[in-house]
Design a protein around this motif. Sequence first.
Motif, PDB file in Angstrom:
ATOM      1  N   GLY A  93       0.831  -1.198   0.000  1.00  0.00           N
ATOM      2  CA  GLY A  93       0.000   0.000   0.000  1.00  0.00           C
ATOM      3  C   GLY A  93       0.863   1.244   0.000  1.00  0.00           C
ATOM      4  O   GLY A  93       2.082   1.180  -0.203  1.00  0.00           O
ATOM      5  N   SER A  94       0.240   2.380   0.243  1.00  0.00           N
ATOM      6  CA  SER A  94       0.954   3.652   0.324  1.00  0.00           C
ATOM      7  C   SER A  94       1.096   4.034   1.794  1.00  0.00           C
ATOM      8  O   SER A  94       0.221   3.726   2.611  1.00  0.00           O
ATOM      9  CB  SER A  94       0.197   4.742  -0.427  1.00  0.00           C
ATOM     10  N   ILE A  95       2.196   4.727   2.119  1.00  0.00           N
ATOM     11  CA  ILE A  95       2.428   5.072   3.521  1.00  0.00           C
ATOM     12  C   ILE A  95       2.660   6.560   3.709  1.00  0.00           C
ATOM     13  O   ILE A  95       3.089   7.267   2.794  1.00  0.00           O
ATOM     14  CB  ILE A  95       3.633   4.301   4.107  1.00  0.00           C
ATOM     15  N   GLU A 119       8.028  10.492   4.897  1.00  0.00           N
ATOM     16  CA  GLU A 119       7.604   9.733   3.717  1.00  0.00           C
ATOM     17  C   GLU A 119       6.127  10.038   3.481  1.00  0.00           C
ATOM     18  O   GLU A 119       5.307   9.910   4.390  1.00  0.00           O
ATOM     19  CB  GLU A 119       7.781   8.233   3.934  1.00  0.00           C
ATOM     20  N   TYR A 120       5.798  10.434   2.253  1.00  0.00           N
ATOM     21  CA  TYR A 120       4.401  10.745   1.961  1.00  0.00           C
ATOM     22  C   TYR A 120       4.003  10.100   0.642  1.00  0.00           C
ATOM     23  O   TYR A 120       4.570  10.398  -0.410  1.00  0.00           O
ATOM     24  CB  TYR A 120       4.190  12.258   1.886  1.00  0.00           C
ATOM     25  N   GLY A 121       3.067   9.187   0.703  1.00  0.00           N
ATOM     26  CA  GLY A 121       2.544   8.550  -0.506  1.00  0.00           C
ATOM     27  C   GLY A 121       3.480   7.533  -1.125  1.00  0.00           C
ATOM     28  O   GLY A 121       3.272   7.115  -2.266  1.00  0.00           O
ATOM     29  N   LYS A 122       4.515   7.119  -0.391  1.00  0.00           N
ATOM     30  CA  LYS A 122       5.459   6.136  -0.933  1.00  0.00           C
ATOM     31  C   LYS A 122       4.844   4.739  -0.918  1.00  0.00           C
ATOM     32  O   LYS A 122       4.080   4.391  -0.020  1.00  0.00           O
ATOM     33  CB  LYS A 122       6.741   6.119  -0.097  1.00  0.00           C
ATOM     34  N   ASN A 123       5.190   3.935  -1.931  1.00  0.00           N
ATOM     35  CA  ASN A 123       4.747   2.542  -1.959  1.00  0.00           C
ATOM     36  C   ASN A 123       5.570   1.730  -0.963  1.00  0.00           C
ATOM     37  O   ASN A 123       6.785   1.906  -0.858  1.00  0.00           O
ATOM     38  CB  ASN A 123       4.906   1.953  -3.360  1.00  0.00           C
ATOM     39  N   ALA A 124       4.907   0.847  -0.245  1.00  0.00           N
ATOM     40  CA  ALA A 124       5.584   0.038   0.763  1.00  0.00           C
ATOM     41  C   ALA A 124       4.967  -1.356   0.796  1.00  0.00           C
ATOM     42  O   ALA A 124       3.867  -1.578   0.299  1.00  0.00           O
ATOM     43  CB  ALA A 124       5.477   0.697   2.136  1.00  0.00           C
ATOM     44  N   SER A 125       5.708  -2.279   1.372  1.00  0.00           N
ATOM     45  CA  SER A 125       5.203  -3.653   1.504  1.00  0.00           C
ATOM     46  C   SER A 125       5.723  -4.242   2.809  1.00  0.00           C
ATOM     47  O   SER A 125       6.752  -3.817   3.331  1.00  0.00           O
ATOM     48  CB  SER A 125       5.660  -4.515   0.321  1.00  0.00           C
ATOM     49  N   VAL A 126       4.994  -5.207   3.319  1.00  0.00           N
ATOM     50  CA  VAL A 126       5.441  -5.954   4.494  1.00  0.00           C
ATOM     51  C   VAL A 126       6.054  -7.254   4.008  1.00  0.00           C
ATOM     52  O   VAL A 126       5.427  -8.025   3.286  1.00  0.00           O
ATOM     53  CB  VAL A 126       4.282  -6.248   5.454  1.00  0.00           C
TER      54      VAL A 126
END
Length: 524
Positions: free
Chosen positions: A225-227, A293-300
């Motif tokens: 998602g986005s973070i 961080e604004y709107g960056k794509n991230a994953s777990v």
Amino acid sequence: EYESKSYYLMEIQNYLNELDKTGFTTIYDNFYNSLSEVGNDPTDLDKRQLVAQEAQTLMDYFNTLYNNMQVVQADLNTEVKSQVEHINSLGSQISELTVQINTYEIGGSVANDLRDQRNALIDKLSSICDVEVEERDVNKHDGNLGSKNYTVKINGEVLVETNMVNKLKCVVRDPKANQNDIDGLYDVVWANTGEKLNITSYNATGSLKAVIDIRDGNNAENLTGSINTVAGSKTVVMYATNINEISKMNMPEQGVLNVGGKRYEYDGFNVVKRADGTFEYSFNLTEPALKTEYGKNASVGETIDSKGVPYFMATINEFMRTFTSEFNQIHKSGEDLDGNVSGLDFFVYKDGINDITKDNIPDINRPDSFQVMSSSDVSYYKIVGNNIKVNDIIVEDPAKIAASEVRYDENGNKIDDGISNKGNMEKLLALKSDIDMFRQGTPADFLQSIVSEIGVVTGNARILSENQKNIVESIDEMKLSISGVDLDEEGMDLIKYQRAYELSSKVFNIMNEIYQKLINETGI
């Protein structure tokens, strides 16, 4: 790669095939038959006890299935360590041979035998991982061949540089990448730097890639998602995620958020269901964020686009969570044999850390009960395939089974239908044929889809393995036609040389006879 995938997928298939055979069908039908018997006579305590026993047998079945998946993952983990040790051994042998070749060839000779040995080792290495080889002349002058630099790269990174070997090692992964992973999974890193070997991010091939794909493969269904976060904050908010159902949440309670090349470790999270039905996750970081961080794509964890053990374990979790959630919701609303509104979950889970049985699980999928969920709270997120069981309260006192439906009159007063009321049991029985519970249809249809899926994946791996095997054999034949020995051709040459020798012998014999005549029998 495909040979290894085919082998381990077949192991998974052998376990999951039980879902399609008499084992599961018999246990599942026995459970529902026992429910039906209670529906016929809600007052019979023996029949109620049988329901609890058959339900626990069904849970034990899934416990065993889940544990078998963990056994496969443990075997794959052992294979990772074995292959890393093999890579290190091959690297050392290649380096030693390179030194011998350079020593032998520096005067102008060619070490054909040593080069053949080194090529054979490269072939073995290339079956494990992607290999690139480069040989360059050094100090070549005046007819002197000089020495050569010999570089071997695996997955784009240097393993051997002439006489130098970069070793790999296995380090225990901490924290986990997936909720369902066993403890002690290995990451493969370079011993001198600690950097991970490029396996999933690089266009790698070979048996090591296959083993890790099956061990870690989540079908790219890990949380993404986005973070948003602010420098110095210990909270990261993730929104616009791909997972908005509790049944599909398989991220670990403590894990790693990957944002580009950065890692944020977290020790827990909260979840809020937004008005549009999507989930918003708030992760509690172990260390403050270093930058905003604004709107960056991230994953777990890692995105492994392969259907491996974690993926099939997650599908088992999805079934258990969805089925038990629906069953519990109906059961809690019913009335037990003593005329009390039950409020009890029929199925509960055991917390692996505290060894505590949870007697009531809030159904956080439902809008009326979902507000905020924490990873440390009681919820269906905590249910995995090997920790679920029948509520001890119901096992010890089957009168607590809520077979009767609770009804109220227009004034809100509870209607007493008597102990023979079996309305709630009929609702529980209807779940067996509920086609809306899963996208695939009934609970049995969902499990059948798992069997079909592993069959397709395994079949594809087997076909690709056979196709690649034919290509490899063809290449080997081409190689042998140039560098190998053709037995038929060698046999013909032996016959030809033998005949030539025999003819040469006859010539000498004739010459001997001529000289014998001339010298001994001719008078001069």
